[in-house]
Design a protein around this motif. Structure first.
Motif, mmCIF file in Angstrom:
data_model
loop_
_atom_site.group_PDB
_atom_site.id
_atom_site.type_symbol
_atom_site.label_atom_id
_atom_site.label_comp_id
_atom_site.label_asym_id
_atom_site.label_seq_id
_atom_site.Cartn_x
_atom_site.Cartn_y
_atom_site.Cartn_z
ATOM 1 N N THR A 63 0.860 -1.180 0.000
ATOM 2 C CA THR A 63 0.000 0.000 0.000
ATOM 3 C C THR A 63 0.900 1.234 0.000
ATOM 4 O OG1 THR A 63 -0.137 0.499 2.379
ATOM 5 C CG2 THR A 63 -1.541 -1.308 1.552
ATOM 6 N N PRO A 64 0.332 2.416 -0.229
ATOM 7 C CA PRO A 64 1.145 3.637 -0.142
ATOM 8 C C PRO A 64 1.692 3.879 1.271
ATOM 9 C CG PRO A 64 -0.946 4.087 -1.232
ATOM 10 C CD PRO A 64 -1.019 2.698 -0.692
ATOM 11 N N TYR A 65 1.151 3.184 2.256
ATOM 12 C CA TYR A 65 1.552 3.360 3.649
ATOM 13 C C TYR A 65 2.537 2.284 4.099
ATOM 14 C CZ TYR A 65 -2.707 5.962 2.995
ATOM 15 O OH TYR A 65 -3.659 6.806 2.477
ATOM 16 N N GLY A 66 2.951 1.440 3.163
ATOM 17 C CA GLY A 66 3.827 0.317 3.463
ATOM 18 C C GLY A 66 3.065 -0.988 3.320
ATOM 19 N N SER A 67 3.738 -2.090 3.555
ATOM 20 C CA SER A 67 3.086 -3.392 3.431
ATOM 21 C C SER A 67 2.029 -3.535 4.522
ATOM 22 C CB SER A 67 4.105 -4.519 3.506
ATOM 23 O OG SER A 67 4.827 -4.441 4.717
ATOM 24 N N ALA A 68 0.942 -4.246 4.183
ATOM 25 C CA ALA A 68 -0.177 -4.420 5.117
ATOM 26 C C ALA A 68 -0.758 -5.814 4.937
ATOM 27 C CB ALA A 68 -1.246 -3.360 4.862
ATOM 28 N N TRP A 69 -1.303 -6.344 6.011
ATOM 29 C CA TRP A 69 -1.948 -7.650 5.970
ATOM 30 C C TRP A 69 -3.365 -7.515 5.423
ATOM 31 C CZ3 TRP A 69 1.053 -11.578 6.190
ATOM 32 C CH2 TRP A 69 2.191 -11.573 7.001
ATOM 33 N N LEU A 70 -3.730 -8.430 4.542
ATOM 34 C CA LEU A 70 -5.055 -8.492 3.935
ATOM 35 C C LEU A 70 -5.616 -9.888 4.171
ATOM 36 C CD1 LEU A 70 -7.228 -7.369 1.864
ATOM 37 C CD2 LEU A 70 -5.841 -8.497 0.099
ATOM 38 N N TYR A 71 -6.881 -9.961 4.584
ATOM 39 C CA TYR A 71 -7.540 -11.253 4.754
ATOM 40 C C TYR A 71 -8.222 -11.634 3.443
ATOM 41 C CZ TYR A 71 -6.659 -10.979 9.739
ATOM 42 O OH TYR A 71 -6.043 -10.908 10.965
ATOM 43 N N VAL A 72 -7.746 -12.713 2.824
ATOM 44 C CA VAL A 72 -8.261 -13.193 1.540
ATOM 45 C C VAL A 72 -9.157 -14.401 1.816
ATOM 46 C CG1 VAL A 72 -7.640 -14.128 -0.717
ATOM 47 C CG2 VAL A 72 -6.213 -12.356 0.340
ATOM 48 N N TYR A 73 -10.344 -14.387 1.233
ATOM 49 C CA TYR A 73 -11.326 -15.449 1.422
ATOM 50 C C TYR A 73 -10.836 -16.727 0.759
ATOM 51 C CZ TYR A 73 -16.006 -17.493 1.826
ATOM 52 O OH TYR A 73 -17.077 -18.286 2.147
#
Length: 117
Positions: A83-93
């Motif tokens: 993301t523009p804010y750095g890496s981020a965790w995303l919950y993928v179904y």
């Protein structure tokens, strides 16, 4: 650490209280994912499209609580996205979206508008 949320964890949504201790960093759209309506909450899967999200800075305790909420039973898997804010965790179904309604706008907040059109 950061997390990117796209549905019931977003501001003013049913599970937004889980983000109370997080710091909202901003909005972001992720490409390469499709958003589906699973009933009372959404799921994203890898696919064509963009999904509107919010990015938060959270602590390890909050991440642990979200993992217990989201990954129990293998429904979601946490993956790292940029993301523009750095890496981020995303919950993928992780389950099938066959028969589920795709939210073409990619925005969970606009799901009702799609159902009415």
């Amino acid at each position: 650490m950061r997390i990117i949320v796209y549905g019931s964890l977003r501001r003013k949504q049913g599970n937004s209280h889980w983000m109370t201790n997080g710091q909202w960093l901003g909005d972001h759209q992720i490409s390469g994912y499709a958003l589906y309506n699973l009933g009372h909450y959404p799921g994203v899967v890898v696919g064509e499209g963009q999904v509107y999200c919010e990015v938060y800075r959270i602590d390890a305790s909050t991440l642990g609580e979200l993992d217990a909420l989201r990954t129990q039973g293998g429904e979601y898997k946490r993956t790292l996205v940029q993301t523009p804010y750095g890496s981020a965790w995303l919950y993928v179904y992780q389950r099938s979206v066959r028969g589920k309604q795709r939210i073409d706008s990619g925005n969970w907040l606009l799901r009702d508008a799609q159902e009415q059109s």
